[in-house]
Design an enzyme around this catalytic site. Structure first.
Site, PDB file in Angstrom:
ATOM      1  CE  LYS A   1      39.480  39.858  39.461  1.00  0.00           C
ATOM      2  NZ  LYS A   1      38.866  38.626  39.153  1.00  0.00           N
TER       3      LYS A   1
ATOM      4  CD  GLU B   1      30.407  39.851  39.810  1.00  0.00           C
ATOM      5  OE1 GLU B   1      30.439  38.755  40.402  1.00  0.00           O
ATOM      6  OE2 GLU B   1      31.417  40.401  39.365  1.00  0.00           O
TER       7      GLU B   1
END
Ligand code: ARG
Length: 478
Positions: free
Chosen positions: A282, A289
């Protein structure tokens, strides 16, 4: 230390003092407070309200105190009620009796409003310069990729091809409006309340114009009651910050979408992404965000202070002390968010090929086909219906408009001729949109040039805005 013991037999309850004390957070604007006190003391001396000797002693003591705090910060054991009490106590310890004349012809009510206006003006400046930096980074991505075509979306569905630079310049416009809001907030804060006293004015021959000149305020307050009870300038700043946070959150959302694997249109640099503790593969857009998420807190601070102010009777009430932490919290969150997105844009990679693929998806040339038919004399409503049927056929066959040949099109209307095929190209679509503000390359090129010039001139304007000290670029809490 408190400044009001005389009236209180028991010296004030310690719980009450602890609850109402603002020293833990209002020490943050000691520079503003000391600058305002120096201007006040100079004015008191110049008008003969206090003696020249007292004025001189106060001014030099305050200047020394300012340097001392710059160097050493605040002692851990200081238990003063607020920054005003701290400054007056320390000044007394340093210069003795003359310190007791400093508070002549002023109240903490006009003092706090003055200090905080200075602070908000400085903060508007710091925030505006940060936005100019972000806007410069956004324009430079546009300038590096002037021809990249991507999918313009509505409803998060592919709508029409646009230049990616055009989308970036939309961000530039949004943030440009935030600069306008900060301009307005700065202007609203630019009014000197000192001289209002507690609320009614003061019975001394004060010279607020002189104080305004020393502190670089553009105007002086017209009404002493309004001067001490007005916090519109704080709300104006918080609204400017809320609008900025909202824009950052929308920009950040686009970044998250374009960076996701299904889109794969941009790549966030490793230095502006983070990993997962369990999934080794990831690379998450955490910076975008969190920039998106900060908007919730900032909206909350703005609406929180709106609610605090609602229904307050004139004039000063301690409810208004809540404005400080609202502003400081917003400052601590919006400035890092702006700067993180700035870095993210400055290091962003664009996949132009992938963007072009996205632009060709979803029958994105449908409007161009309808416009083509209009050019052949078909009315727009009919043209819309014809192309709608073509699209329906594509959907049924699992293909896309971009793959059709002339034969396919001719079955739907006699008006289609060989020159229609170029209309299926995203580049044609983009080139055709020459209406003012449209995505045609010439339009976008000039928007980029204008954007660069505007950002640069905004930066210069904000840099030239002066505050009553020289080193106002930095703030001790930054
Ligand atoms: N600490 C107060 C504030 O932040 C300012 C001084 C309060 N004045 C008063 N009369 N209690 O608004």
């Amino acid at each position: 230390m408190t400044l009001w013991k005389g009236r209180f037999g028991t010296g004030g309850g310690s719980e009450a003092i602890k609850f109402t004390s603002s020293f833990p957070f209002d020490r943050r604007f000691y520079r503003e407070d000391i600058a305002a006190s120096i201007a006040h003391a100079e004015m008191l001396g110049a008008t003969g309200i206090i003696s020249p000797g007292q004025s001189k002693a106060i001014v030099s003591g305050l200047s020394r105190l300012r340097l001392l705090i710059d160097e050493q910060g605040f002692p851990d054991d200081a238990d003063d009620e607020d920054i005003f009490s701290f400054v007056e106590r320390r000044l007394g310890e340093m210069i003795g009796d003359p310190a007791r004349a400093l508070h002549t012809a002023r109240s903490r009510n006009d003092q706090v409003a003055t200090d905080f206006r200075l602070y908000v003006k400085g903060l508007c400046r710091r925030m505006a310069l940060a936005i100019c930096g972000l806007n410069a980074s956004i324009v430079s991505v546009a300038a590096r990729h002037p021809d990249a075509i991507t999918a313009g979306m509505t409803h998060l569905q592919v709508a029409q091809p646009v230049l990616f630079a055009h989308q970036l310049m939309a961000y530039h416009e949004m943030l440009g409006r935030d600069l306008d809001l900060l301009d307005a907030a700065f202007d609203r804060a630019d009014v000197l309340p000192l001289g209002a006293g507690a609320l009614a004015g003061v019975p001394y021959p004060v010279d607020p114009k002189r104080v305004a000149r020393s502190l670089k305020f553009g105007k002086i307050a017209a009404n002493s009651m309004d001067a001490v009870s007005d916090r519109d300038f704080v709300l104006d700043f918080l609204y400017a910050a809320t609008s900025t946070a909202l824009h950052l959150s929308r920009i950040a959302e686009d970044i998250c979408v374009l960076n996701s694997q299904p889109f794969s249109a941009i790549t966030i640099s490793d230095s502006y992404a983070t990993g997962s503790s369990i999934m080794p593969q990831k690379k998450n857009p955490d910076v975008a965000e969190l920039a998106r998420g900060k908007s919730g807190r900032i909206i909350g601070r703005f609406t929180g202070l709106l609610a605090t102010m609602k229904g307050l009777p004139l004039t000063y009430n301690l409810d208004m002390q809540e404005d400080k932490e609202a502003v400081f919290d917003v400052e601590e969150n919006i400035l890092p968010a702006i700067s993180a997105l700035d870095g993210l844009f400055a290091t962003l990679e664009i996949d132009e090929e992938r963007m072009l693929q996205l632009a060709s998806m979803g029958n994105s040339s449908a409007t161009d086909l309808a416009d083509y038919l209009v050019g052949k004399g078909v009315n727009f409503r009919e043209a819309h219906a014809v192309v709608g049927r073509v699209v329906r056929e594509c959907v049924d066959r699992g293909t896309d408009l971009s793959t059709l040949g002339l034969d396919d099109l001719e079955q739907h209307s006699e008006a289609f001729g060989p020159d229609v095929l170029e209309r299926l190209e995203p580049a044609w679509s983009v080139r055709a949109r020459t209406s003012p503000g449209g995505t045609a390359p010439d339009n976008v090129a000039s928007a980029i040039a204008i954007g660069q010039a505007k950002t640069e001139s905004a930066r210069k304007t904000w840099e030239a805005r002066s505050l009553p000290w020289d080193d106002h670029d930095s703030h001790p809490e930054d």
